[in-house]
Design a protein around this motif. Structure first.
Motif, PDB file in Angstrom:
ATOM      1  N   CYS A 189      12.331   6.861   2.269  1.00  0.00           N
ATOM      2  CA  CYS A 189      12.282   4.737   2.314  1.00  0.00           C
ATOM      3  C   CYS A 189      13.071   4.675   2.665  1.00  0.00           C
ATOM      4  O   CYS A 189      14.226   4.721   1.270  1.00  0.00           O
ATOM      5  N   THR A 190      13.841   3.817   3.855  1.00  0.00           N
ATOM      6  CA  THR A 190      15.233   3.667   4.404  1.00  0.00           C
ATOM      7  C   THR A 190      15.046   2.142   5.076  1.00  0.00           C
ATOM      8  O   THR A 190      14.108   1.429   4.781  1.00  0.00           O
TER       9      THR A 190
ATOM     10  N   GLN B 203       1.448  -1.285   0.271  1.00  0.00           N
ATOM     11  CA  GLN B 203      -0.005   0.081   0.107  1.00  0.00           C
ATOM     12  C   GLN B 203       1.462   0.863  -0.601  1.00  0.00           C
ATOM     13  O   GLN B 203       0.662   1.919  -0.736  1.00  0.00           O
ATOM     14  N   THR B 204       1.972   1.420   0.638  1.00  0.00           N
ATOM     15  CA  THR B 204       2.790   2.671   0.019  1.00  0.00           C
ATOM     16  C   THR B 204       3.191   2.981  -0.409  1.00  0.00           C
ATOM     17  O   THR B 204       3.763   4.193  -0.743  1.00  0.00           O
ATOM     18  N   CYS B 205       4.014   1.886  -1.652  1.00  0.00           N
ATOM     19  CA  CYS B 205       4.429   2.249  -3.039  1.00  0.00           C
ATOM     20  C   CYS B 205       2.859   2.273  -3.517  1.00  0.00           C
ATOM     21  O   CYS B 205       3.484   2.758  -4.371  1.00  0.00           O
ATOM     22  N   ALA B 206       1.857   2.063  -3.322  1.00  0.00           N
ATOM     23  CA  ALA B 206       0.771   2.486  -4.009  1.00  0.00           C
ATOM     24  C   ALA B 206       1.026   3.780  -4.299  1.00  0.00           C
ATOM     25  O   ALA B 206       0.220   4.076  -5.250  1.00  0.00           O
ATOM     26  N   VAL B 207       0.697   3.895  -2.978  1.00  0.00           N
ATOM     27  CA  VAL B 207       0.460   6.204  -3.425  1.00  0.00           C
ATOM     28  C   VAL B 207       1.685   6.826  -3.753  1.00  0.00           C
ATOM     29  O   VAL B 207       1.861   7.886  -2.803  1.00  0.00           O
TER      30      VAL B 207
ATOM     31  N   ALA C 115       9.921  -3.398  -0.510  1.00  0.00           N
ATOM     32  CA  ALA C 115       9.201  -2.438   0.439  1.00  0.00           C
ATOM     33  C   ALA C 115       8.891  -3.176   1.946  1.00  0.00           C
ATOM     34  O   ALA C 115       9.460  -2.677   2.688  1.00  0.00           O
ATOM     35  N   ALA C 116       9.236  -4.579   1.617  1.00  0.00           N
ATOM     36  CA  ALA C 116       8.919  -5.167   3.111  1.00  0.00           C
ATOM     37  C   ALA C 116      10.799  -5.469   3.986  1.00  0.00           C
ATOM     38  O   ALA C 116       9.829  -5.091   5.577  1.00  0.00           O
TER      39      ALA C 116
ATOM     40  N   ILE D 234      19.540  -3.590   1.332  1.00  0.00           N
ATOM     41  CA  ILE D 234      20.617  -2.942  -0.427  1.00  0.00           C
ATOM     42  C   ILE D 234      21.233  -3.935  -1.334  1.00  0.00           C
ATOM     43  O   ILE D 234      20.678  -4.518  -1.915  1.00  0.00           O
ATOM     44  N   GLU D 235      21.927  -3.842  -0.552  1.00  0.00           N
ATOM     45  CA  GLU D 235      23.579  -4.750  -0.573  1.00  0.00           C
ATOM     46  C   GLU D 235      22.744  -6.585  -1.562  1.00  0.00           C
ATOM     47  O   GLU D 235      23.303  -6.895  -2.649  1.00  0.00           O
ATOM     48  N   ARG D 236      21.665  -6.770  -0.589  1.00  0.00           N
ATOM     49  CA  ARG D 236      21.349  -8.342  -0.740  1.00  0.00           C
ATOM     50  C   ARG D 236      20.859  -8.290  -2.004  1.00  0.00           C
ATOM     51  O   ARG D 236      20.181  -8.961  -2.710  1.00  0.00           O
TER      52      ARG D 236
END
Length: 229
Positions: free
Chosen positions: A104-105, A3-7, A28-29, A111-113
C-alpha cells in the motif's frame, strides 16, 4: 469502510491500525496498491520523493553497495512493516522485493501530512522505527559475536516469527524469502556454511527442510534455545 482496507490482511498490525475508521479511509484515499515481482525495485538510493509504503504481503530487502560494488543486505521488511524515509529529500538505500510483494503505497508528502494530522499515527510509526532500529542492532551484534549455528537459527526463528499471524508463537512452517547466498550475505557467512549449518539444524531435530525453500519448525523450543532468541 474502504473496501481495500476491509480485506487487508495486515489491517490490525500495520501502523494505520491506530487510526479511526474515518481517518483510515482518508489515508487510504491518498494511497494506491502496487505489486512488485521478485527482484523488482520499490525505489533506489538517490531517488527523490521516493514513495512510502506498508508491506501487505511478501518480503523486501533494504540494501547498500560498497566501493567494490558488493551488495550488503541491511535489513528485511516483513508484512505490516513500513518502508520509507520521511522528511528526507532523497532515499539512502535500495529497497527490492525478495518475493512477489503487495504494498500500500503513498507519496511522501501524503504520509508527512497524515503524521501531522494524526498524532496516533506519528506515535505508531515512531514505535515501529524504534523496533526496526533494535532489530538492526540485534543483527549487528549477532553477526559480530555469535557462532554460525546461532546466526542461522536466529534468522530462521525471525522468519518464523514474521510468518506467524500472532505474537504468541512462531509459525509452524514458512518459505525462505532469501536464497542461501542472500542469507550468507546478511549473516557474514559463506554459502557452504549456511547449507551445512541448516543441515545440522535438521539433524538435531530443530527444523525440517521441505523442498527448495520450505522450512518446517520441528521443535520451536530447541530452535529458540539455539538461536538465543
Amino acid at each position: 469502510m474502504n473496501q481495500t482496507c476491509a480485506v487487508c490482511p495486515v489491517r490490525e498490525s500495520a501502523a494505520c491500525a491506530v487510526l479511526t475508521e474515518k481517518e483510515r479511509d482518508a489515508l487510504a484515499a491518498a494511497g494506491s496498491t502496487r505489486v512488485l515481482k521478485r527482484g523488482e525495485m520499490l525505489f533506489a538510493a538517490g531517488d527523490e520523493e521516493a514513495a512510502c509504503a506498508t508491506l501487505v504481503s511478501g518480503a523486501l530487502k533494504v540494501t547498500a553497495f560498497d566501493a567494490e560494488g558488493n551488495e550488503q543486505i541491511l535489513s528485511l521488511i516483513h508484512p505490516s512493516g513500513f518502508i520509507g524515509e520521511l522528511f528526507s529529500p532523497f532515499a539512502h538505500h535500495d529497497v527490492v522485493a525478495l518475493t512477489e510483494s503487495q504494498l500500500c503505497t503513498f507519496a511522501r508528502k501524503d504520509i508527512e501530512r497524515a503524521v501531522s494530522e494524526y498524532p496516533a499515527l506519528a506515535q505508531a510509526l515512531l514505535r515501529r522505527s524504534q523496533e526496526d532500529l533494535l532489530a538492526t542492532r540485534s543483527l549487528l551484534e549477532l553477526t559480530a559475536h555469535a557462532s554460525a549455528e546461532t546466526r542461522i537459527a536466529a534468522l530462521l526463528h525471525d522468519f518464523a516469527g514474521a510468518a506467524s499471524h500472532t505474537s504468541c508463537h512462531i509459525a509452524d512452517s514458512f518459505d525462505l524469502p532469501l536464497t542461501r547466498g542472500e542469507m550468507a550475505n546478511m549473516l557474514g557467512l559463506t554459502i557452504e556454511t549456511v547449507s551445512r549449518k541448516m543441515g545440522e539444524l535438521e539433524t538435531m531435530g530443530a527444523i525440517t527442510r521441505n523442498g527448495k525453500r520450505g522450512i518446517d519448525i520441528a521443535d520451536p523450543a530447541l530452535l529458540r534455545d539455539i538461536s538465543g532468541r
